[in-house]
Design a protein around this motif. Structure first.
Motif, PDB file in Angstrom:
ATOM      1  N   TYR A  45     -10.616   3.817  -2.349  1.00  0.00           N
ATOM      2  CA  TYR A  45     -11.003   3.814  -0.928  1.00  0.00           C
ATOM      3  C   TYR A  45     -12.079   4.895  -0.704  1.00  0.00           C
ATOM      4  CZ  TYR A  45      -5.906   2.557  -0.885  1.00  0.00           C
ATOM      5  OH  TYR A  45      -4.651   2.084  -1.171  1.00  0.00           O
ATOM      6  N   SER A 150       6.941  -1.439  -8.392  1.00  0.00           N
ATOM      7  CA  SER A 150       6.420  -1.648  -9.751  1.00  0.00           C
ATOM      8  C   SER A 150       5.214  -0.793 -10.076  1.00  0.00           C
ATOM      9  CB  SER A 150       6.038  -3.134  -9.912  1.00  0.00           C
ATOM     10  OG  SER A 150       5.226  -3.551  -8.812  1.00  0.00           O
ATOM     11  N   HIS A 192       8.706  -9.480  -3.692  1.00  0.00           N
ATOM     12  CA  HIS A 192       8.119  -9.389  -2.351  1.00  0.00           C
ATOM     13  C   HIS A 192       7.120 -10.509  -2.060  1.00  0.00           C
ATOM     14  CE1 HIS A 192       5.715  -6.085  -4.583  1.00  0.00           C
ATOM     15  NE2 HIS A 192       4.982  -7.152  -4.618  1.00  0.00           N
ATOM     16  N   ARG A 193       6.860 -11.380  -3.010  1.00  0.00           N
ATOM     17  CA  ARG A 193       6.011 -12.543  -2.712  1.00  0.00           C
ATOM     18  C   ARG A 193       6.852 -13.765  -2.310  1.00  0.00           C
ATOM     19  NH1 ARG A 193       1.868  -9.815  -3.863  1.00  0.00           N
ATOM     20  NH2 ARG A 193       1.551  -8.930  -5.924  1.00  0.00           N
TER      21      ARG A 193
HETATM   22  P1  NAP Z   1      -0.067   0.905  -7.383  1.00  0.00           P
HETATM   23  O1  NAP Z   1       0.387   1.598  -8.615  1.00  0.00           O
HETATM   24  O2  NAP Z   1      -1.306   0.116  -7.388  1.00  0.00           O
HETATM   25  O3  NAP Z   1       1.152  -0.044  -6.895  1.00  0.00           O
HETATM   26  C1  NAP Z   1       1.021  -0.879  -5.781  1.00  0.00           C
HETATM   27  C2  NAP Z   1       2.409  -1.396  -5.421  1.00  0.00           C
HETATM   28  O4  NAP Z   1       2.351  -2.167  -4.226  1.00  0.00           O
HETATM   29  C3  NAP Z   1       2.962  -2.302  -6.521  1.00  0.00           C
HETATM   30  O5  NAP Z   1       4.342  -2.059  -6.700  1.00  0.00           O
HETATM   31  C4  NAP Z   1       2.723  -3.680  -5.920  1.00  0.00           C
HETATM   32  O6  NAP Z   1       3.591  -4.663  -6.468  1.00  0.00           O
HETATM   33  C5  NAP Z   1       3.069  -3.369  -4.491  1.00  0.00           C
HETATM   34  N1  NAP Z   1       2.762  -4.466  -3.582  1.00  0.00           N
HETATM   35  C6  NAP Z   1       1.786  -5.408  -3.661  1.00  0.00           C
HETATM   36  N2  NAP Z   1       1.944  -6.313  -2.677  1.00  0.00           N
HETATM   37  C7  NAP Z   1       3.038  -5.936  -1.970  1.00  0.00           C
HETATM   38  C8  NAP Z   1       3.730  -6.477  -0.851  1.00  0.00           C
HETATM   39  N3  NAP Z   1       3.317  -7.584  -0.229  1.00  0.00           N
HETATM   40  N4  NAP Z   1       4.822  -5.822  -0.413  1.00  0.00           N
HETATM   41  C9  NAP Z   1       5.274  -4.699  -1.007  1.00  0.00           C
HETATM   42  N5  NAP Z   1       4.664  -4.154  -2.071  1.00  0.00           N
HETATM   43  C10 NAP Z   1       3.570  -4.759  -2.537  1.00  0.00           C
HETATM   44  O7  NAP Z   1      -0.208   1.956  -6.193  1.00  0.00           O
HETATM   45  P2  NAP Z   1       0.634   3.311  -5.931  1.00  0.00           P
HETATM   46  O8  NAP Z   1      -0.077   4.433  -6.540  1.00  0.00           O
HETATM   47  O9  NAP Z   1       2.052   3.058  -6.259  1.00  0.00           O
HETATM   48  O10 NAP Z   1       0.469   3.442  -4.345  1.00  0.00           O
HETATM   49  C11 NAP Z   1       1.091   2.488  -3.490  1.00  0.00           C
HETATM   50  C12 NAP Z   1       0.431   2.541  -2.120  1.00  0.00           C
HETATM   51  O11 NAP Z   1       0.686   3.817  -1.524  1.00  0.00           O
HETATM   52  C13 NAP Z   1      -1.111   2.405  -2.160  1.00  0.00           C
HETATM   53  O12 NAP Z   1      -1.534   1.708  -1.022  1.00  0.00           O
HETATM   54  C14 NAP Z   1      -1.599   3.846  -2.095  1.00  0.00           C
HETATM   55  O13 NAP Z   1      -2.888   3.953  -1.559  1.00  0.00           O
HETATM   56  C15 NAP Z   1      -0.529   4.457  -1.205  1.00  0.00           C
HETATM   57  N6  NAP Z   1      -0.341   5.909  -1.404  1.00  0.00           N
HETATM   58  C16 NAP Z   1      -0.331   6.681  -0.295  1.00  0.00           C
HETATM   59  C17 NAP Z   1      -0.124   8.033  -0.417  1.00  0.00           C
HETATM   60  C18 NAP Z   1      -0.068   8.873   0.810  1.00  0.00           C
HETATM   61  O14 NAP Z   1      -0.412  10.068   0.780  1.00  0.00           O
HETATM   62  N7  NAP Z   1       0.349   8.301   1.933  1.00  0.00           N
HETATM   63  C19 NAP Z   1       0.036   8.612  -1.681  1.00  0.00           C
HETATM   64  C20 NAP Z   1       0.049   7.779  -2.805  1.00  0.00           C
HETATM   65  C21 NAP Z   1      -0.136   6.410  -2.644  1.00  0.00           C
HETATM   66  P3  NAP Z   1       3.053  -5.911  -7.366  1.00  0.00           P
HETATM   67  O15 NAP Z   1       1.719  -5.561  -7.938  1.00  0.00           O
HETATM   68  O16 NAP Z   1       4.144  -6.079  -8.390  1.00  0.00           O
HETATM   69  O17 NAP Z   1       2.971  -7.059  -6.411  1.00  0.00           O
END
Ligand code: NAP
Length: 320
Positions: A45, A150, A192-193
């Motif tokens: 982003y 995941s 979740h899909r």
């Molecule tokens: P990541 O490793 O890319 O994982 C993304 C996760 O979101 C996967 O488990 C994916 O599952 C899941 N996902 C996809 N579609 C979804 C749906 N419809 N419903 C629920 N889950 C779904 O990313 P990450 O590092 O774990 O981060 C996750 C999110 O949190 C990102 O958007 C990131 O920007 C945010 N984040 C925010 C902060 C903060 O400070 N607020 C800090 C860290 C991360 P599948 O691929 O298996 O579908």
């Protein structure tokens, strides 16, 4: 040294691998020889220029590295050249062969944790711990739905919630992801899909609902999350990529709360607490970061495409 440099905000192609001068640590800083870099969605982003916080151009992306301390500033105590460390932030950028960090941004990497795993700790484990325990007050005996279990944050959250005595329901969008979520300690894994799958939360909790939802994609799930809550339940928004319509009556009727956090607001004291809390689990193996994919640093563009694609499997890591 080689480093990824971004000279203009835009698509992944704005990242180029270039020769750059090795940074020198200031009095409170350390120079780390980078062995592995964790790729976080937020870096895509920021690179795209769509994020609220923009670095001055040109810049080197990345906050999460693991490596070996090469030099320490005059005022640094407790760290020496040769120490294995991981970081939750850097001064000069992690997508490089070497990086300068404030000494407070680096933490010892236990011998049993590889550099690749070490680069998967800083943001994901820090976020999961702050969300669960500092912000949402997760307690033993409660049930948590890790909605998006995941990926980097989700696998971390499942491991630490399970270790803390919560009942854990995790979601993923692929069969491989669902298997991973179970392996990390989730009592139940839901897809979740598949809209039918989430409906099982009711029967899995005896009709009571979950005490806490850790939400990775609030713009898709927030309204539905409110249906899944128990009385006094909380939704903790960790990830969000757009707007969503919700029915606030669902919050009222359950004395519920919708919370959110961004790691940019984390205080120095919170960082000390978080990384002290992670240390025993990293040492004894309760917390074992999952590295799903390794790419050379030169393939940072490919990593930025992959981290936004469905089918997450732990962490994507760059190797300088
Ligand atoms: P990541 O490793 O890319 O994982 C993304 C996760 O979101 C996967 O488990 C994916 O599952 C899941 N996902 C996809 N579609 C979804 C749906 N419809 N419903 C629920 N889950 C779904 O990313 P990450 O590092 O774990 O981060 C996750 C999110 O949190 C990102 O958007 C990131 O920007 C945010 N984040 C925010 C902060 C903060 O400070 N607020 C800090 C860290 C991360 P599948 O691929 O298996 O579908």
């Amino acid at each position: 040294m080689k480093a990824i440099i971004v000279r203009a905000f835009g698509p992944p192609e704005v990242m180029t691998l270039e020769d750059a001068p090795a940074p020198a640590p200031g009095p409170t800083q350390v120079l780390v020889r980078v062995k592995a870099v964790g790729v976080n969605p937020v870096e895509t982003y920021v690179r795209a220029g769509t994020y609220a916080r923009k670095p001055n151009l040109p810049y080197t992306p990345g906050s999460d590295l693991a490596g070996v301390v090469e030099a320490v500033g005059a005022q640094v105590t407790g760290l020496r050249p040769g120490d294995r460390v991981y970081s939750h932030g850097t001064v000069s950028g992690a997508y490089a062969e070497a990086a300068v960090c404030e000494a407070s941004q680096v933490h010892p990497l236990p011998a049993r944790v590889t550099f690749q795993q070490g680069s998967a700790i800083g943001t994901p484990y820090g976020t999961a711990w702050r969300a669960l325990f500092l912000k949402a007050g997760a307690r033993a005996g409660e049930t948590v739905l890790v909605h998006g279990a995941s990926g980097g944050v989700g696998t971390a959250a499942v491991q630490m919630a399970r270790a803390a005595g919560l009942r854990v329901i995790g979601t993923a969008g692929s069969e491989k992801g669902l298997a991973l979520v179970r392996e990390q300690g989730a009592h139940e894994a839901l897809n979740h899909r598949d809209p039918e799958s989430l409906a099982r939360v009711g029967s899995l909790t005896g009709g009571r609902g979950v005490d806490l939802v850790l939400e990775m994609l609030a713009n898709v799930n927030l309204d539905r999350d409110l249906d899944l809550l128990a009385l006094n339940g909380r939704v903790m928004v960790v990830g969000n990529r757009g707007r969503v319509e919700i029915d606030p009556r669902k919050i009222m009727s359950k004395d519920a709360a919708v919370l959110g956090l961004t790691m940019f607001n984390t205080t120095a004291e919170e960082y000390r607490t978080i990384h002290a809390a992670l240390a025993p689990g990293l040492e004894n193996g309760t917390l074992t970061p999952v590295v799903g994919r390794e790419l050379p640093l030169a393939d940072a563009r490919q990593a930025h495409v992959a981290v936004l694609e469905p089918g997450a499997y732990g962490k994507i890591v760059l190797i300088p």
